[in-house]
Design a protein around this motif. Structure first.
Motif, PDB file in Angstrom:
ATOM      1  N   MET A 118       0.850  -1.195   0.000  1.00 49.56           N
ATOM      2  CA  MET A 118       0.000   0.000   0.000  1.00 49.56           C
ATOM      3  C   MET A 118       0.879   1.236   0.000  1.00 49.56           C
ATOM      4  O   MET A 118       2.056   1.175   0.348  1.00 49.56           O
ATOM      5  N   TYR A 119       0.272   2.342  -0.395  1.00 57.14           N
ATOM      6  CA  TYR A 119       0.978   3.615  -0.279  1.00 57.14           C
ATOM      7  C   TYR A 119       1.217   3.910   1.200  1.00 57.14           C
ATOM      8  O   TYR A 119       0.453   3.481   2.065  1.00 57.14           O
ATOM      9  N   HIS A 120       2.260   4.682   1.471  1.00 56.62           N
ATOM     10  CA  HIS A 120       2.491   5.147   2.839  1.00 56.62           C
ATOM     11  C   HIS A 120       1.415   6.183   3.149  1.00 56.62           C
ATOM     12  O   HIS A 120       1.086   7.015   2.303  1.00 56.62           O
ATOM     13  N   PRO A 121       0.835   6.147   4.353  1.00 56.72           N
ATOM     14  CA  PRO A 121      -0.206   7.138   4.683  1.00 56.72           C
ATOM     15  C   PRO A 121       0.234   8.591   4.470  1.00 56.72           C
ATOM     16  O   PRO A 121      -0.580   9.420   4.080  1.00 56.72           O
ATOM     17  N   ALA A 122       1.516   8.884   4.683  1.00 54.84           N
ATOM     18  CA  ALA A 122       1.997  10.261   4.487  1.00 54.84           C
ATOM     19  C   ALA A 122       1.842  10.710   3.034  1.00 54.84           C
ATOM     20  O   ALA A 122       1.647  11.901   2.764  1.00 54.84           O
ATOM     21  N   ALA A 123       1.910   9.763   2.089  1.00 55.17           N
ATOM     22  CA  ALA A 123       1.772  10.109   0.672  1.00 55.17           C
ATOM     23  C   ALA A 123       0.364  10.591   0.347  1.00 55.17           C
ATOM     24  O   ALA A 123       0.137  11.246  -0.670  1.00 55.17           O
ATOM     25  N   SER A 124      -0.595  10.280   1.210  1.00 58.02           N
ATOM     26  CA  SER A 124      -1.985  10.661   0.954  1.00 58.02           C
ATOM     27  C   SER A 124      -2.327  12.051   1.482  1.00 58.02           C
ATOM     28  O   SER A 124      -3.418  12.556   1.234  1.00 58.02           O
ATOM     29  N   ILE A 125      -1.398  12.666   2.205  1.00 58.33           N
ATOM     30  CA  ILE A 125      -1.685  13.961   2.816  1.00 58.33           C
ATOM     31  C   ILE A 125      -1.979  15.020   1.765  1.00 58.33           C
ATOM     32  O   ILE A 125      -2.916  15.808   1.917  1.00 58.33           O
ATOM     33  N   TYR A 126      -1.209  15.043   0.693  1.00 59.32           N
ATOM     34  CA  TYR A 126      -1.368  16.086  -0.326  1.00 59.32           C
ATOM     35  C   TYR A 126      -1.847  15.557  -1.671  1.00 59.32           C
ATOM     36  O   TYR A 126      -1.862  16.281  -2.647  1.00 59.32           O
ATOM     37  N   ASN A 127      -2.229  14.286  -1.734  1.00 57.74           N
ATOM     38  CA  ASN A 127      -2.617  13.707  -3.014  1.00 57.74           C
ATOM     39  C   ASN A 127      -3.935  12.949  -2.846  1.00 57.74           C
ATOM     40  O   ASN A 127      -3.982  11.878  -2.248  1.00 57.74           O
ATOM     41  N   ARG A 128      -5.004  13.517  -3.410  1.00 59.79           N
ATOM     42  CA  ARG A 128      -6.341  12.920  -3.265  1.00 59.79           C
ATOM     43  C   ARG A 128      -6.439  11.535  -3.894  1.00 59.79           C
ATOM     44  O   ARG A 128      -7.133  10.663  -3.374  1.00 59.79           O
ATOM     45  N   GLN A 129      -5.747  11.338  -5.027  1.00 54.14           N
ATOM     46  CA  GLN A 129      -5.817  10.028  -5.685  1.00 54.14           C
ATOM     47  C   GLN A 129      -5.155   8.960  -4.826  1.00 54.14           C
ATOM     48  O   GLN A 129      -5.682   7.857  -4.684  1.00 54.14           O
ATOM     49  N   VAL A 130      -4.008   9.292  -4.233  1.00 49.44           N
ATOM     50  CA  VAL A 130      -3.337   8.336  -3.341  1.00 49.44           C
ATOM     51  C   VAL A 130      -4.244   8.037  -2.146  1.00 49.44           C
ATOM     52  O   VAL A 130      -4.363   6.886  -1.722  1.00 49.44           O
ATOM     53  N   ARG A 131      -4.902   9.058  -1.631  1.00 51.68           N
ATOM     54  CA  ARG A 131      -5.821   8.858  -0.501  1.00 51.68           C
ATOM     55  C   ARG A 131      -6.944   7.891  -0.895  1.00 51.68           C
ATOM     56  O   ARG A 131      -7.271   6.970  -0.142  1.00 51.68           O
ATOM     57  N   ALA A 132      -7.514   8.079  -2.073  1.00 49.06           N
ATOM     58  CA  ALA A 132      -8.587   7.193  -2.546  1.00 49.06           C
ATOM     59  C   ALA A 132      -8.065   5.763  -2.731  1.00 49.06           C
ATOM     60  O   ALA A 132      -8.736   4.793  -2.353  1.00 49.06           O
ATOM     61  N   ASP A 133      -6.858   5.634  -3.300  1.00 46.62           N
ATOM     62  CA  ASP A 133      -6.266   4.303  -3.487  1.00 46.62           C
ATOM     63  C   ASP A 133      -6.007   3.638  -2.137  1.00 46.62           C
ATOM     64  O   ASP A 133      -6.263   2.440  -1.973  1.00 46.62           O
ATOM     65  N   LEU A 134      -5.511   4.401  -1.177  1.00 44.44           N
ATOM     66  CA  LEU A 134      -5.239   3.868   0.158  1.00 44.44           C
ATOM     67  C   LEU A 134      -6.536   3.397   0.818  1.00 44.44           C
ATOM     68  O   LEU A 134      -6.586   2.310   1.403  1.00 44.44           O
TER      69      LEU A 134
END
Length: 191
Positions: A161-177
């Motif tokens: 999975m993506y690192h949770p920190a990568a989702s802080i500024y990226n909505r797509q990463v947040r959705a993927d996570l």
């Protein structure tokens, strides 16, 4: 003394690489010694270094939120990192630091024998897949895949999975996570 406790003591006193000279606390990891899921991040950040606990800063709050959304309690999982001490200025872990900590991670996985290993970020993904002889692509290609591996008679399901920190500024990463955590929740429930 359980193997996980022995490793914790060893990690807290480790001087195998220069990170031991700049740390406030080593961060061996925490959770049940028989956890069904082991989460592996990359390295402790500032808050983790200060408290000696994994994922207690901003990325930790995101991880807690993701666990909650998947119906998983933080108290039932084991959380650790590839590198057990904070790299200066939160830089990426260097190869020699990863190599120094690798035996600890191998021993933690062997002692806990989880059903699921969830790697958080590219460093954890590459190291864990390499440990099991699986070639890793990019985190963008690999996240959310369910990979069955075995070693020494034990079978593990690895989910990068993506690192949770990568989702802080990226909505797509947040959705993927979020999607990947839902997959984990379904697998846990046997769906």
């Amino acid at each position: 003394m359980h193997e996980v406790e022995r490793l914790k003591t060893e990690i807290l006193n480790c001087t195998h690489c220069p990170l031991s000279e700049t740390r406030t606390h080593a961060v061996p990891g925490e959770g049940p010694k028989d956890a069904e899921i082991v989460f592996i991040g990359e390295a402790p950040g500032r808050q983790e270094d200060l408290q000696g606990r994994p994922f207690v800063g901003r990325a930790g709050r995101i991880l807690d939120s993701m666990l909650d959304s998947a119906g998983i309690s933080r108290e039932e999982v084991f959380i650790t990192n590839v590198v057990k001490c904070r790299p200066p200025e939160n830089r990426d872990p260097q190869n020699e630091e990863i190599a120094a900590c690798r035996p600890y991670l191998v021993e933690q996985i062997s002692a806990i024998r989880p059903r699921f290993i969830v790697t958080l970020g590219r460093f954890a993904m590459r190291l864990v897949l390499e440990m099991f002889g699986v070639e890793a692509g990019s985190i963008g290609e690999m996240h959310g895949q369910v990979i069955t591996v075995s070693q020494g008679g034990a079978v593990f399901t690895v989910i990068p999975m993506y690192h949770p920190a990568a989702s802080i500024y990226n909505r797509q990463v947040r959705a993927d996570l979020e999607d990947d955590f839902q997959t984990l929740g379904r697998l846990l429930r046997g769906e």
